[in-house]
Design an enzyme around this catalytic site. Structure first.
Site, PDB file in Angstrom:
ATOM      1  CB  CYS A 119      36.372  42.964  29.173  1.00  0.00           C
ATOM      2  SG  CYS A 119      37.796  41.421  29.590  1.00  0.00           S
ATOM      3  CG  HIS A 252      37.055  45.106  32.494  1.00  0.00           C
ATOM      4  ND1 HIS A 252      36.404  44.288  32.851  1.00  0.00           N
ATOM      5  CD2 HIS A 252      37.668  44.581  32.389  1.00  0.00           C
ATOM      6  CE1 HIS A 252      36.878  42.702  32.916  1.00  0.00           C
ATOM      7  NE2 HIS A 252      38.250  43.093  32.088  1.00  0.00           N
ATOM      8  CG  ASN A 282      39.207  39.990  34.388  1.00  0.00           C
ATOM      9  OD1 ASN A 282      37.785  40.233  33.480  1.00  0.00           O
ATOM     10  ND2 ASN A 282      40.173  40.781  32.955  1.00  0.00           N
TER      11      ASN A 282
END
Ligand code: ACO
Length: 325
Positions: A119, A252, A282
């Protein structure tokens, strides 16, 4: 040229929208109990996209790249660097970036490589592309975050499979006299590699170990907020900026609670956060460029705005980047 500046953004989302209600009923058919309320209250997620079986990460990446090239009004052949941040490459090798180069029809021999920082990948990729533009003859970089994360999910594990989605975002970064990327910081600490991982590997034609994503959610949450706060403060100090100088923060998109808790610690009003987690879930390395593209296109991010990006991911990796739009 003194800076690398974003001159176009683009994104691509698979058409298959999976709402929380869809997921709840799909999981119920396997005897797994969850609810829209649990998912939304813990993560802020309402829906996500899942790529179809025929699509590979490079297909999503190429669609996002075409969209960014068009926004920047440049031809693919003008690109002289391709960096793809991904944890879900099409193949072990060649890199997804080389496959993207082929699918875009770029024959100018430009460098192309992947970055694997989960990520944290897009901030790593943007920082590396910025450095190459400032230090080498590269003038125009295509920087992509692309993931088919749904392929890593264990749909028997309700604590993880409800949180992730697929997608791709891209930016065109160009050498410029006008300020663009102002500063960045990258970090990693492999001592926390166990809290979020896909530990399986391929050897002798077989998958050895566990092929699915496993996560210690509370440990990730705790570590994420502290890491994002400290690296954001580090980058702001490096650039001589206060948190109040940032018009927008594009985090993020892991989880709205992590995003808001970090903003509170940084003293940033939550209405300055660009949040897309509710509709994308996500999407790992794709989440920041997807959110950036949305905020550029809907007019929230305007020329001259100062924008802070920050991310944390498995590894663990984390980083932040300050830029002027
Ligand atoms: N539906 C219903 N119940 C569930 C589900 C589900 N989908 N998943 C877990 N539960 C249950 C658990 O079994 C547990 O039940 P128990 O108390 O009877 O044992 C209960 O819910 C609470 O579980 P916790 O893990 O304590 O829940 P928590 O409130 O901590 O929330 C979450 C879990 C959302 C994962 C949280 O820890 C979190 O936000 N962590 C951050 C992780 C994250 O966002 N990761 C993204 C990837 S990392 C990154 O991108 C940086």
């Amino acid at each position: 040229m003194s800076f690398a500046r974003i001159v176009g953004t683009g994104s691509f989302l698979p058409s298959n929208v999976i709402s929380n209600a869809d997921l709840v009923s799909q999981l119920a058919s396997r005897g797994i109990e969850t609810s829209d309320d649990w998912i939304y209250s813990r993560s802020g997620i309402q829906s996500r996209r899942f790529a179809d079986r025929q699509s590979q990460t490079s297909d999503l990446a190429v669609a996002a790249a075409f969209s960014a090239l068009s926004a920047a009004a440049i031809e693919a052949d003008a690109v002289d660097l391709i960096v793809v941040a991904t944890t879900t490459p099409d193949a072990i090798f060649p890199s997804t970036a080389c496959l993207v180069q082929r699918k875009l029809g770029i024959r100018n021999g430009c460098a192309a490589f992947d970055i694997q920082a989960v990520c944290g990948g897009f901030i790593y990729a943007l920082t590396v592309a910025d450095a190459l533009i400032r230090a080498t003859s590269v003038r125009t970089a295509l920087v992509i975050g692309a993931e088919t994360f749904s392929r890593l999910l264990d749909f028997e594990d309700r604590s993880t499979c409800v949180l992730f989605g697929d997608g791709a975002g891209a930016v065109i970064l160009s050498a410029s006299e006008e300020p663009g990327i102002l500063g960045a910081a990258l970090h990693a600490d492999g001592h926390h590699s166990d809290i979020l991982k896909v530990s399986g590997s391929i050897a002798g034609g077989a998958v050895l170990g566990d092929p699915f994503l496993r996560m210690d959610g509370p440990a990730v949450f705790k570590l994420a907020v502290g890491a994002l706060q400290s690296v954001s403060e580090e980058v702001a100090a490096k650039c001589g900026l206060a948190m109040s100088d940032f018009t927008w923060v594009v985090p993020h998109q892991a989880n709205i609670r992590i995003m808001e808790a970090t903003a509170r610690k940084l003293g940033i009003p939550v209405d300055r956060l660009v949040a897309t987690v509710h509709e994308h879930g996500n999407t790992s390395a794709a989440s920041i460029p997807l959110a950036l593209d949305q905020a550029y296109r809907d007019g929230r991010i305007c020329r001259g705005d100062r924008v802070l990006l920050h991310a944390v991911g498995a590894g663990v990796t984390w980083g932040a980047l300050a830029m002027q739009a």
